[in-house]
Every structure is written in structure tokens, then in C-alpha cells.
Motif scaffolding. Structure first.
Motif, mmCIF file in Angstrom:
data_model
loop_
_atom_site.group_PDB
_atom_site.id
_atom_site.type_symbol
_atom_site.label_atom_id
_atom_site.label_comp_id
_atom_site.label_asym_id
_atom_site.label_seq_id
_atom_site.Cartn_x
_atom_site.Cartn_y
_atom_site.Cartn_z
ATOM 1 N N VAL B 67 0.844 -1.208 0.000
ATOM 2 C CA VAL B 67 0.000 0.000 0.000
ATOM 3 C C VAL B 67 0.874 1.251 0.000
ATOM 4 O O VAL B 67 0.625 2.204 -0.748
ATOM 5 C CB VAL B 67 -0.952 -0.023 1.224
ATOM 6 N N ARG B 68 1.915 1.238 0.790
ATOM 7 C CA ARG B 68 2.796 2.428 0.846
ATOM 8 C C ARG B 68 3.495 2.655 -0.494
ATOM 9 O O ARG B 68 3.612 3.795 -0.962
ATOM 10 C CB ARG B 68 3.809 2.265 1.972
ATOM 11 N N LEU B 69 3.954 1.558 -1.106
ATOM 12 C CA LEU B 69 4.607 1.701 -2.413
ATOM 13 C C LEU B 69 3.633 2.233 -3.462
ATOM 14 O O LEU B 69 4.005 3.056 -4.305
ATOM 15 C CB LEU B 69 5.151 0.344 -2.866
ATOM 16 N N CYS B 70 2.395 1.769 -3.399
ATOM 17 C CA CYS B 70 1.393 2.255 -4.356
ATOM 18 C C CYS B 70 1.183 3.758 -4.198
ATOM 19 O O CYS B 70 0.997 4.475 -5.186
ATOM 20 C CB CYS B 70 0.080 1.502 -4.189
ATOM 21 N N ASN B 71 1.211 4.214 -2.951
ATOM 22 C CA ASN B 71 1.093 5.665 -2.728
ATOM 23 C C ASN B 71 2.284 6.406 -3.332
ATOM 24 O O ASN B 71 2.119 7.443 -3.969
ATOM 25 C CB ASN B 71 1.007 5.963 -1.227
ATOM 26 N N GLU B 72 3.437 5.842 -3.137
ATOM 27 C CA GLU B 72 4.643 6.509 -3.679
ATOM 28 C C GLU B 72 4.648 6.525 -5.189
ATOM 29 O O GLU B 72 5.084 7.494 -5.808
ATOM 30 C CB GLU B 72 5.896 5.765 -3.200
ATOM 31 N N LEU B 73 4.184 5.425 -5.771
ATOM 32 C CA LEU B 73 4.296 5.263 -7.226
ATOM 33 C C LEU B 73 3.049 5.713 -7.975
ATOM 34 O O LEU B 73 3.000 5.671 -9.208
ATOM 35 C CB LEU B 73 4.584 3.790 -7.556
ATOM 36 N N GLY B 74 2.024 6.093 -7.214
ATOM 37 C CA GLY B 74 0.767 6.512 -7.855
ATOM 38 C C GLY B 74 0.046 5.363 -8.535
ATOM 39 O O GLY B 74 -0.612 5.544 -9.555
ATOM 40 N N LEU B 75 0.166 4.161 -7.959
ATOM 41 C CA LEU B 75 -0.420 2.966 -8.582
ATOM 42 C C LEU B 75 -1.755 2.605 -7.945
ATOM 43 O O LEU B 75 -1.828 2.440 -6.727
ATOM 44 C CB LEU B 75 0.493 1.756 -8.355
ATOM 45 N N PRO B 76 -2.819 2.449 -8.721
ATOM 46 C CA PRO B 76 -4.070 1.942 -8.157
ATOM 47 C C PRO B 76 -3.865 0.493 -7.678
ATOM 48 O O PRO B 76 -3.117 -0.258 -8.306
ATOM 49 C CB PRO B 76 -5.049 1.966 -9.331
ATOM 50 N N LEU B 77 -4.537 0.144 -6.599
ATOM 51 C CA LEU B 77 -4.338 -1.183 -6.012
ATOM 52 C C LEU B 77 -5.681 -1.896 -5.872
ATOM 53 O O LEU B 77 -6.656 -1.323 -5.383
ATOM 54 C CB LEU B 77 -3.672 -1.046 -4.637
ATOM 55 N N THR B 78 -5.688 -3.169 -6.270
ATOM 56 C CA THR B 78 -6.900 -3.991 -6.156
ATOM 57 C C THR B 78 -6.591 -5.263 -5.380
ATOM 58 O O THR B 78 -5.753 -6.053 -5.807
ATOM 59 C CB THR B 78 -7.422 -4.364 -7.562
ATOM 60 N N PRO B 79 -7.250 -5.474 -4.236
ATOM 61 C CA PRO B 79 -7.068 -6.738 -3.525
ATOM 62 C C PRO B 79 -7.842 -7.860 -4.203
ATOM 63 O O PRO B 79 -8.900 -7.627 -4.805
ATOM 64 C CB PRO B 79 -7.636 -6.460 -2.124
ATOM 65 N N ARG B 80 -7.339 -9.087 -4.067
ATOM 66 C CA ARG B 80 -7.953 -10.219 -4.769
ATOM 67 C C ARG B 80 -7.707 -11.499 -3.987
ATOM 68 O O ARG B 80 -6.649 -11.680 -3.382
ATOM 69 C CB ARG B 80 -7.307 -10.316 -6.160
ATOM 70 N N VAL B 81 -8.706 -12.387 -4.008
ATOM 71 C CA VAL B 81 -8.492 -13.754 -3.497
ATOM 72 C C VAL B 81 -8.832 -14.725 -4.636
ATOM 73 O O VAL B 81 -7.957 -15.163 -5.367
ATOM 74 C CB VAL B 81 -9.301 -14.048 -2.220
ATOM 75 N N THR B 82 -10.138 -15.019 -4.843
ATOM 76 C CA THR B 82 -10.473 -15.919 -5.955
ATOM 77 C C THR B 82 -11.203 -15.190 -7.087
ATOM 78 O O THR B 82 -11.434 -15.772 -8.135
ATOM 79 C CB THR B 82 -11.364 -17.086 -5.491
ATOM 80 N N ALA B 83 -11.587 -13.959 -6.858
ATOM 81 C CA ALA B 83 -12.244 -13.137 -7.897
ATOM 82 C C ALA B 83 -13.558 -13.743 -8.382
ATOM 83 O O ALA B 83 -13.926 -13.573 -9.533
ATOM 84 C CB ALA B 83 -11.310 -12.888 -9.072
ATOM 85 N N LEU B 84 -14.262 -14.451 -7.510
ATOM 86 C CA LEU B 84 -15.545 -15.029 -7.907
ATOM 87 C C LEU B 84 -16.717 -14.297 -7.245
ATOM 88 O O LEU B 84 -17.686 -14.910 -6.816
ATOM 89 C CB LEU B 84 -15.590 -16.518 -7.569
ATOM 90 N N ASN B 85 -16.592 -12.981 -7.141
ATOM 91 C CA ASN B 85 -17.666 -12.202 -6.516
ATOM 92 C C ASN B 85 -18.826 -11.985 -7.471
ATOM 93 O O ASN B 85 -19.904 -11.568 -7.072
ATOM 94 C CB ASN B 85 -17.118 -10.853 -6.037
ATOM 95 N N VAL B 86 -18.621 -12.257 -8.762
ATOM 96 C CA VAL B 86 -19.633 -12.105 -9.814
ATOM 97 C C VAL B 86 -20.165 -10.660 -9.878
ATOM 98 O O VAL B 86 -21.317 -10.427 -10.232
ATOM 99 C CB VAL B 86 -20.772 -13.140 -9.683
ATOM 100 N N PRO B 181 -5.665 3.094 3.387
ATOM 101 C CA PRO B 181 -5.084 3.442 2.081
ATOM 102 C C PRO B 181 -3.750 4.177 2.182
ATOM 103 O O PRO B 181 -3.012 4.243 1.208
ATOM 104 C CB PRO B 181 -6.161 4.330 1.453
ATOM 105 N N THR B 182 -3.449 4.738 3.335
ATOM 106 C CA THR B 182 -2.166 5.429 3.500
ATOM 107 C C THR B 182 -1.154 4.577 4.263
ATOM 108 O O THR B 182 -0.079 5.048 4.633
ATOM 109 C CB THR B 182 -2.387 6.763 4.227
ATOM 110 N N GLY B 183 -1.522 3.324 4.531
ATOM 111 C CA GLY B 183 -0.544 2.375 5.058
ATOM 112 C C GLY B 183 -0.584 2.133 6.556
ATOM 113 O O GLY B 183 0.155 1.289 7.057
ATOM 114 N N GLU B 184 -1.461 2.831 7.297
ATOM 115 C CA GLU B 184 -1.525 2.586 8.740
ATOM 116 C C GLU B 184 -2.374 1.338 9.013
ATOM 117 O O GLU B 184 -3.331 1.067 8.294
ATOM 118 C CB GLU B 184 -2.157 3.767 9.480
ATOM 119 N N LEU B 185 -2.013 0.650 10.093
ATOM 120 C CA LEU B 185 -2.746 -0.560 10.475
ATOM 121 C C LEU B 185 -3.759 -0.203 11.562
ATOM 122 O O LEU B 185 -3.403 0.463 12.536
ATOM 123 C CB LEU B 185 -1.746 -1.588 11.006
#
Lengths: 151, 485
Positions: B67-86, B181-185
Motif C-alpha cells: 500500500v505504501r509503495l502504491c502511494n509513492e508510485l501513484g499505482l491503483p491497487l486492487t485486492p484479490r483472493v479468488t475473484a468469484l464475486n460475480v 489506504p495510506t498504510g496505517e494498520l
């Protein structure tokens, strides 16, 4: 128009089965065809090859399916338009006609026969109506239960 | 790790992205084209979008650093497990990063006294079922494959068995641990203070900031989910209903009794799909239109018998009012008749007729809404489906004691047939518009459904969501094109 049923494993000892127009077949015809299909499979019933010849009409609720047994191959059909009203007009169980039979009753009683005892009680109470060849009826009820045809 | 973010909307160049991710994650990150192609789409008609890379997370630290790297690099991030949410919800943003959480799959704790399990994102329904059983506990199951994620299902507020007595799955959550989204837990629910994850009460409910937000507010790394005592006796009964209207009316009545674990209706095409008939013709008018199922559990035969009797009495009343219905049929009879029906008897199960067919496509319009309109919605939706040439598969069930109902229309389709996909997209919009008109709301809403929803939304509520997102995710990193900003 008959079409080869697409499922595998429907040929056993040279005997096979055709389901007429699977896409348009009603639930009852599909269930009966699948049952017959499994009876014909490697783990099925050897005696299926010795089914008596005849035409059997099964009416469950208002759904109608027909089995033409002993044909080469066995045929199963059942689709829209074969409602209860028309079922009474075509192949009924005619006393003395050993090639035709008819079983009629609620779907739950017919399917209940699959896990319970042979529904002799339901026949005696009139809940299941059977007519025509008793031998054919007996075969059909045993087929439903997966215990094979008469030997 | 320092966080020096690019201005919102700007992304680092590909070489920098690859270098930074590789330096931190080594073999855990992949830029393999074939793999990324596979991540670009799911089973639905929602458009594919290719990510730039995938990180396979193995720990909370991995998630925080991603998440922190995505903030630095301006990269959108999508979490995924099996992607069967339909719902197309795990389709990444174009050129974004996917974080795969499936390797984080431990059941961390089961508390038999407080009846909850603490799990990681990759824990599947089958895995949790097996882990709970020795403790005499159960959980409800969706009509989803056994390998799908419990955590994802709960965060997306899904439905399943036990959502009649206990509400949608989002209400089963006692708390979460999440990376913002900014990396804090952060930790929510009772476990924000207590060592036990026993409840969401009585602190301010920050858990709900992660439920139904489609991953826009944080990446959830732990979730405490409720379980319930396993009853000694259990049976599932099917009632064949000649008309869908009669079946749905009985479903509503049974849902309000408080007697049953689950009640629901499935329309006739489900039997065709289970029997591998993927393009069924019209229904035989003599055939039942709806299969109503009722789950009955009890701790004694007397309790079971009383519940069966109540069911019979409801059925008798419906028949007296003119409904054509068969008597309740034990699912074991269906399974004995044909093992294909086993999938209706013991969940979780893979409904292969829906997922494994030549066309490969599966989608739905699923909605929650007022019971008063379930019958009209069900009928109108089935008619729409037939008009567009799709078998009218309806799934409906009452939720949380009957306070609201699910109306869902499911279609299978050929993903490679552009004309069919277009026809399907038109149908989906018409179904949703009809449901919105009746007061129903889409769940697991894909982008096109949000477009339909937004014009009808209270402006204050719409602005509040945007404000919360802007506060939590100033760089627009997490699932930037989900819901709205």
C-alpha cells in the motif's frame, strides 16, 4: 426428431438410451432419462438390457414423460404440450395390453419412492394410480429406486 | 519506509514501478504477461483491464509495504483472493497493481465461548467449516464454490444459509484488522481495546467503514466472524410450486416465523443447469416454476417435528388459497434420484452447471429490497430475461427475519460471443432499472450498476461517501474506480 443424449456412459452391454430433445424436455423426463442413463452405466444394472418391451407413461403432478422401453435404444421423452389433459388420451394403460402402462401421482410421492420403500401403500391407497401392464409399472418403480428391472 | 507520494492521478513510469516492486518483493511480485492477462477479467461481462503486476502477499507487512509503495508510485491497487464475486469487483484498474491475498489463509483463532473465528483473507468457506466443526460450531454458506473467501464474502455483505436468522454476512463481522489506504494498520470492534474479538459493540462502529466499500477504504488483513452452535438434527426440504408467485408468497410467510434456518426460492432453470442443459428451451407449462427450499434444524425430534408441522400447516393454507404445490420433499430424495442435486444438499458446493460450461460466462443482477415487491420484481425480471432470450433463473430469499428480501437474476453466457454479451448488458441494465423502481438496491454493485444508482441517491449521502474516501485515501490508490469519489 431424436437427438443423442450428450451425457457420457449411456451404453451398456450394447443397450443405449435416447432422450428426445433434451433442451425442451421437462424435469420429469430429464430425471427419468438420467436415471436410466445411470442404470445403463458401468456401475448400473445388468438387467437393464432385459427390460420388457413397452410404452410407459408417467404423470407426476401435471408433468408427463414417456418411456419406450425395450426399443433399440430405449427412448425417453417429455416436453411442453404433453400436459395431463392430453396424457389421458395417449398411451393409456389399457387392461390386457401388456405393452402399455401408466403411473400417475404427485411428484413428491413418486420421488419419495426413490428413498423409501416401494410405494405399495400409495398404490393401495389410490394416491398412486397404476394401470395397464403391471409388469411395466413394476419395472418403472424399481427403475426410480435404482434397483433395476424385473429379472 | 518513507512515503513520498506522487500528486494524485500521476503514476511512476513502468521501469520505476518494476524496479521498486522487485526490490521489495523479489519473487513475490510477477510481471508475467500470461498471468496478468488472467487477472484482467473475471467470469462476468464486465470489461477486462490489465494490471501492471501482481504481488503475492504472505504477511501483514507485505500488505502495508504494498500500500505504501502504491502511494509513492501513484499505482491503483486492487485486492484479490479468488475473484468469484460475480460483480467484476476484483477486475483491477488499467495499469494498476493486484495484491493477491490467497496465501494468507490461516484460521488464527476459534473462540468456542464467544463463538467467533479470527481468519485471514484467504480462508475459504470449506476450510472454515472444517475448522469450526470440532468445536460444535457452524457458519452459513453462500451459493459459491467452497474455495472462495469468507472474508471477501463478509466484506461484500453477501447472502447465504443463516442470513435469514442472522442478517447479511456483513452483520456477522465482529471486527477487522485493516491496512488503511495510506498504510496505517487499524483494528476495529471490541478487539480495538479488548484481547477478545467478541463483538462490534459498544465502541463507535468503525468496522462498517470496511463493509460494502468494495475495498476502497482499506485492505482487510484479519476478520473476526461469528459462528453458531451446530444443531443436532438438520434437513432441507423442497416444495415444488407450480407458480412462482405462490412460492414466493409462501417463502415470505415462512421467513417471518423465526422457525427456519433458511428459506428461499430457485426458479426452474436451476435444475437444467445442474443437469448440464445450458440452453434450455421454454418451460413445460405443466412443470413447477419455482422450487422452494426450507432448512430445518433442531436439537430434538420433538422440535423437528413441530417445525415440520408448522411447515405443513403453512402449505395447507396456501393450497386452500388455490396455490398448486407439492408436499415437502426431502432433498435426499432428489439426491438419490440424481447425484447432480447433491450440490443443493450440502453447502458449500461448486454449482458447476453455472461455472463450468462451454461459454464460460456467469453474471447476475443481485439486489436487496422490500418484501412487499418481491413477487412483482421476480415476475417482471423473469419476463425480461425471457424477452432477451435468457432462461429466467431467479433466486430469492428473505433476510434477517424477513425484514428484507433478495431478488437475484442469474445468467450464464458465452463470453466470446460479442452479440450475446451486448444483449446481456442491455438485459442487466433493464433488470436493475426495474428493481430500482421497486426500491431494490444492487449488492456487489459493478461500475455500470453504480451509474444507474447514483442519479437516484440522496446528495448528502453521496457527498459523505466521497468525503470519507478523500479523507482516508487522499492519493486515490485503493480501488479508485469503485463506487464514486
Amino acid at each position: 426428431m431424436l437427438r443423442q443424449n450428450r451425457a457420457a456412459g449411456i451404453r451398456y452391454q450394447g443397450v443405449s438410451m435416447l432422450l428426445h430433445d433434451p433442451e425442451n424436455a421437462n424435469l420429469l423426463a430429464l430425471l427419468l432419462a438420467r436415471r436410466l442413463e445411470r442404470a445403463l452405466g458401468p456401475a448400473g444394472e445388468p438387467g437393464v438390457a432385459r427390460f420388457p418391451e413397452g410404452e410407459l407413461t408417467i404423470v407426476a403432478g401435471e408433468m408427463v414423460a414417456r418411456l419406450r422401453l425395450g426399443a433399440r435404444p430405449h427412448l425417453v421423452s417429455g416436453e411442453a404440450g404433453a400436459g395431463a389433459g392430453t396424457a389421458g388420451e395417449s398411451p393409456p394403460g389399457v387392461p390386457g395390453d401388456w405393452r402399455r402402462a401408466r403411473i400417475e401421482g404427485p411428484l413428491d410421492v413418486l420421488l419419495g419412492a426413490v428413498v423409501g420403500e416401494l410405494p405399495i401403500g400409495a398404490v393401495l391407497s389410490g394416491e398412486l394410480k397404476v394401470s395397464g401392464s403391471m409388469r411395466l409399472c413394476w419395472v418403472a418403480l424399481r427403475l426410480l429406486r435404482g434397483t433395476g428391472p424385473t429379472r | 519506509m518513507t512515503t513520498r507520494s506522487l500528486p494524485p492521478g500521476r503514476r511512476a513510469d513502468l521501469a520505476t514501478v518494476t524496479a521498486r516492486l522487485s526490490a521489495r518483493f523479489g519473487e513475490q511480485v510477477s510481471f508475467e504477461p500470461a498471468l496478468l492477462e488472467g487477472l484482467a477479467a473475471d467470469v462476468t461481462e464486465n470489461p477486462a483491464r490489465r494490471p501492471v503486476g501482481r504481488v503475492m502477499a504472505r504477511s501483514v507487512d507485505d500488505v502495508v509495504d504494498t500500500v505504501r509503495l502504491c502511494n509513492e508510485l501513484g499505482l491503483p491497487l486492487t485486492p484479490r483472493v479468488t475473484a468469484l464475486n460475480v460483480g467484476g469487483l476484483a477486475i483491477p484498474a488499467e495499469g494498476g497493481l493486484v495484491i493477491d491475498l490467497s496465501s494468507m489463509n490461516r484460521v488464527l483463532q476459534i473462540d468456542p465461548a464467544s463463538m467467533y473465528a479470527l481468519i485471514e483473507p484467504g480462508v475459504s468457506w470449506l476450510q472454515l467449516k472444517q475448522a469450526l466443526a470440532p468445536h460444535g460450531l457452524v457458519i452459513g454458506f453462500p451459493l459459491a464454490p467452497p474455495e472462495t473467501s469468507v472474508l471477501a464474502g463478509c466484506l461484500m455483505d453477501g447472502l447465504g444459509t443463516l442470513t435469514l436468522p442472522h442478517g447479511p454476512m456483513g452483520e456477522w463481522i465482529n471486527g477487522v484488522e485493516a491496512v488503511l489506504p495510506t498504510g496505517e494498520l487499524v483494528r476495529t470492534g471490541s478487539a480495538a481495546v479488548s484481547p477478545s474479538w467478541f463483538s462490534r459493540s459498544p465502541l463507535p462502529d468503525t468496522t462498517s467503514l470496511f463493509v460494502n466499500w468494495q475495498g476502497t477504504t482499506g485492505v482487510v488483513t484479519k476478520l473476526a466472524v461469528q459462528a453458531w452452535p451446530m444443531r443436532l438434527l438438520r434437513e432441507r426440504r423442497f416444495i415444488m410450486c407450480r407458480r412462482a408467485e405462490d412460492g414466493l408468497a409462501l417463502m415470505l410467510a415462512l421467513g417471518k416465523t423465526g422457525l427456519y434456518d433458511d428459506v428461499g426460492g430457485l426458479s426452474w432453470p436451476i435444475s437444467r443447469y445442474l443437469l448440464a442443459i445450458h440452453r434450455p428451451g421454454p418451460r413445460d407449462p405443466a412443470e413447477p416454476e419455482l422450487y422452494l427450499y426450507v432448512d430445518i434444524t433442531a436439537d430434538s425430534s420433538a422440535e423437528l417435528s413441530a417445525k415440520r408441522t408448522a411447515l405443513e400447516e403453512h402449505l395447507l393454507r396456501a393450497r386452500k388459497a388455490g396455490a398448486k404445490m407439492e408436499r415437502p420433499l426431502d432433498v435426499r430424495a432428489l439426491v438419490a434420484m440424481d447425484p447432480a442435486f447433491e450440490k443443493l444438499a450440502d453447502l458449500p458446493a461448486r454449482l458447476d452447471g453455472l461455472l463450468d460450461h462451454p461459454g464460460g460466462g456467469l453474471t447476475w443482477v443481485g439486489s436487496y429490497g422490500p418484501p412487499a415487491h418481491v413477487i412483482e420484481g421476480g415476475r417482471r425480471g423473469m419476463e425480461l430475461m425471457q424477452r432477451h432470450g435468457f432462461p429466467p433463473l431467479l433466486v430469492s430469499r428473505p433476510m434477517r427475519g424477513g425484514h428484507f428480501t433478495v431478488v437475484r437474476f442469474i445468467e450464464i453466457f458465452d463470453r466470446h460471443d460479442a452479440a450475446e454479451v451486448q444483449r446481456l448488458a442491455t438485459l442487466q441494465r433493464e433488470l436493475l432499472q426495474m428493481l430500482l423502481e421497486l426500491g431494490y438496491l444492487p449488492y456487489k454493485a459493478p461500475g455500470w450498476a453504480v451509474e444507474e444508482l447514483l442519479p437516484r441517491m440522496d446528495p448528502g449521502s453521496r457527498a459523505l461517501v466521497a468525503r470519507l474516501r478523500a479523507t482516508l485515501d487522499p492519493n486515490g490508490i485503493l480501488q479508485p474506480d469503485r463506487w464514486w469519489r
